[in-house]
Design an enzyme around this catalytic site. Structure first.
Site, PDB file in Angstrom:
ATOM      1  N   GLU A  41     -16.671  -5.891  -6.059  1.00 31.18           N
ATOM      2  CA  GLU A  41     -15.447  -5.123  -6.292  1.00 31.18           C
ATOM      3  C   GLU A  41     -15.534  -4.317  -7.595  1.00 31.18           C
ATOM      4  OE1 GLU A  41     -10.625  -6.085  -6.655  1.00 31.18           O
ATOM      5  OE2 GLU A  41     -12.092  -7.704  -6.666  1.00 31.18           O
ATOM      6  N   LYS A 112      -7.775  -1.674  -0.919  1.00 33.16           N
ATOM      7  CA  LYS A 112      -7.301  -3.052  -1.032  1.00 33.16           C
ATOM      8  C   LYS A 112      -5.810  -3.107  -0.723  1.00 33.16           C
ATOM      9  CE  LYS A 112      -7.716  -6.906  -4.347  1.00 33.16           C
ATOM     10  NZ  LYS A 112      -8.272  -7.267  -5.688  1.00 33.16           N
ATOM     11  N   CYS A 148     -11.739  -8.446  -1.937  1.00 34.74           N
ATOM     12  CA  CYS A 148     -11.324  -9.671  -2.636  1.00 34.74           C
ATOM     13  C   CYS A 148     -10.078 -10.321  -2.047  1.00 34.74           C
ATOM     14  CB  CYS A 148     -11.156  -9.376  -4.121  1.00 34.74           C
ATOM     15  SG  CYS A 148     -11.268 -10.867  -5.168  1.00 34.74           S
TER      16      CYS A 148
END
Length: 548
Positions: A41, A112, A148
């Site tokens: 990330e 994300k 994540c």
């Protein structure tokens, strides 16, 4: 499909270095006949970039770097992490994104959705949440790309803070509607004790729920106070591990998901060994990423400074560490001898500067002001501040960055002197309880005595007055640390801790000390984080408030 996992150590805002590492990973993946290489990330800019994200020039450099990296993706695809602009007129300026690079260009960008905003995370400060989910196709395989937290929508609750239903959206449920065959996850999940077990189980649950294999690439290395252990892995559709990369070190591996057999991995590791390795990495990266190499500290003959010195020597090398022994008239000879023995064991340069004369001069200088007032903690603090001044003088003159040696137990109850023993550029043990410091010393001595046994066995003392012991002011550390753990990590009230069987008077005293010394911790150096709840950015308590 052959997928390469590139677990690398990045430096925040060092675009040239990060870009070269990413290109190196792509070329290495090509050599190993991988079809896809996955990085962590925000790998292009380093994690966490914090308020650098408010600067358009910073974001533009990120995107320029991604475009250059994409030109190397011919005959192979890559997934890299970087911010991207939100072109919608509403919402935050940026997304936290995963870029899918193929055929020499950016083929797609995946944002994300779940933005952690708790403890050390503050992503909603910078990023807009994604609501548009698309899989990509590579060589006939449909791939879901996640970042994540997107895999953590049903994470287990944190002790004392139930939040298993923190999110209303499940990115994987949305992506599963498009029938992916494999899930990619770019991550920057910081190290803390037992976090790997928790992370591994979260991903196992996702594999079993959706019957899909997952490739999870986590960052490794340290950026200021946050330490990332790596420990990237690949799970098959049953949630079984088929690959795991090293912890606290860069690693690289290529996996063919369908051909790999399941392997056994240990999820409950030796936490003291992990803390040791994490702190060594944290020190090393704090120095090297800052362009520094040399450290100093005050070596007292006590266990905290001894453990800190060993960790610093391992991180930086004996030639890059120089220490001061600063005894006063209250210092025992055995403490001096123990400090000298340790410095010699580690081949570290040391100097002895007795502070008694300086202390007496300062005490006499204040005589007219203090009058006949009896000596108390004031004189103890004067000694600590003399030591802090001398250590900072060495730091300034020789260019040795000062390491703070205070432990978490002391920091919690304010057992330290502002502008004295609380000085330092980085706190090495500030997230390590005193009982854990003793365990670290025993671990260091497992293969032979490094830290003198007397340093470990003698009762802890600041040696600021005759026959002083820590137990004169504090409960036994075995009791203190358990109370502190329940109050700090467990988020329990004093009454709830008493119910667990602790003495009410002791609990109330400890809680009062913790609440009363927030102003000290606010002025402390950054602390290398190794627990789920460290002092600093991840624990924000008012300095001025009414505490009961």
């Amino acid at each position: 499909m052959r997928i390469a996992l590139a677990q690398f150590n990045y430096t925040v805002n060092h675009f040239e270095y990060n870009k070269l590492r990413l290109i190196e990973g792509i070329e290495r993946a090509k050599e190993n006949n991988a079809e896809l290489v996955v990085f962590s990330e925000l790998s292009v800019c380093g994690y966490p970039p914090l308020d650098l994200l408010d600067r358009r020039a910073f974001v533009d450099k990120c995107i320029d770097a991604v475009n250059e990296i994409a030109t190397h993706c011919k005959g192979i695809a890559a997934v890299v992490g970087a911010p991207s602009y939100n072109h919608n007129p509403f919402g935050k300026m940026l997304y936290n994104s995963a870029y899918f690079l193929n055929n020499g260009v950016i083929e797609s960008v995946h944002h994300k959705a779940l933005l952690p905003t708790y403890d050390i995370f503050d992503e909603y400060r910078y990023f807009e949440s994604n609501s548009d989910f698309q899989v990509v196709t590579l060589n006939g395989k449909r791939i879901a790309i996640t970042v994540c937290e997107d895999m953590w929508d049903n994470q287990p609750p944190t002790p004392g803070v139930p939040r298993s239903n923190l999110y209303r959206l499940s990115p994987m449920e949305e992506l599963a509607k498009q029938n992916p065959e494999v899930v990619i996850n770019l991550s920057a999940s910081p190290f803390s004790k037992n976090n790997f077990k928790r992370r591994f189980e979260v991903f196992q649950d996702k594999c079993r729920q959706f019957k899909l294999p997952v490739v999870h690439v986590n960052q490794v290395g340290a950026n200021t106070d946050l330490i990332f252990e790596g420990s990237s892995f690949v799970l098959n559709s049953k949630g079984e591990a088929i690959c795991k990369l090293n912890e606290f070190a860069e690693d690289f591996n290529v996996v063919d998901i369908k051909e790999q057999q399941a392997i056994n991995i240990q999820t409950q590791a030796n936490s003291i060994a992990q803390i040791h390795d994490a702190l060594v990495l944290g020190i090393r990266d704090y120095f090297y990423k800052s362009g520094l190499t040399k450290a100093t500290l005050g070596l007292s003959g006590g266990i905290d400074s001894a453990v800190t010195l060993v960790l610093a020597q391992k991180a930086l090398g004996s030639q890059n560490v120089r220490v001061l022994l600063l005894p006063s008239q209250y210092s025992s000879q055995h403490s001096i001898d123990d400090a000298v023995a340790l410095a010699k064991n580690l081949n570290v340069k040391y100097d002895i500067v007795n502070i008694s004369k300086t202390f007496n001069v300062l005490r006499e200088s204040m005589q007219d002001v203090f009058g006949n007032a009896p000596e108390d903690i004031t004189e103890e603090n004067i000694q600590a501040r003399i030591r802090g001044t001398m250590l900072m003088a060495l730091s300034n003159k020789m260019g040795h960055l000062l390491l703070n040696t205070s432990n978490k137990s002391e920091a919690a109850v304010g057992y330290g002197t502002l502008y004295g023993d609380m000085c330092g550029a980085i706190s090495v043990l500030g997230d390590v309880y005193k009982t854990e410091v003793f365990a670290l010393a025993q671990y260091i001595n497992e293969n032979g005595e490094v830290i003198p046994k007397n340093t470990i066995n003698k009762p802890p003392s600041a040696e600021l007055r005759p026959d002083q012991k820590d137990s004169d002011s504090l409960p036994d550390y075995e009791v203190l640390d358990k109370i502190l753990y329940h109050f700090i990590e467990g988020h329990k009230s004093a009454d709830e801790i008493v119910v667990l069987g602790f003495n009410e008077a002791i609990v109330n005293k400890v809680v009062k000390l913790v609440n009363a010394t927030e102003h000290k911790r606010m002025q402390s150096p950054p602390i290398l984080r190794v627990s789920p709840k460290a002092f600093g950015f991840g624990r924000r308590i008012p300095i001025v408030a009414k505490f009961i």
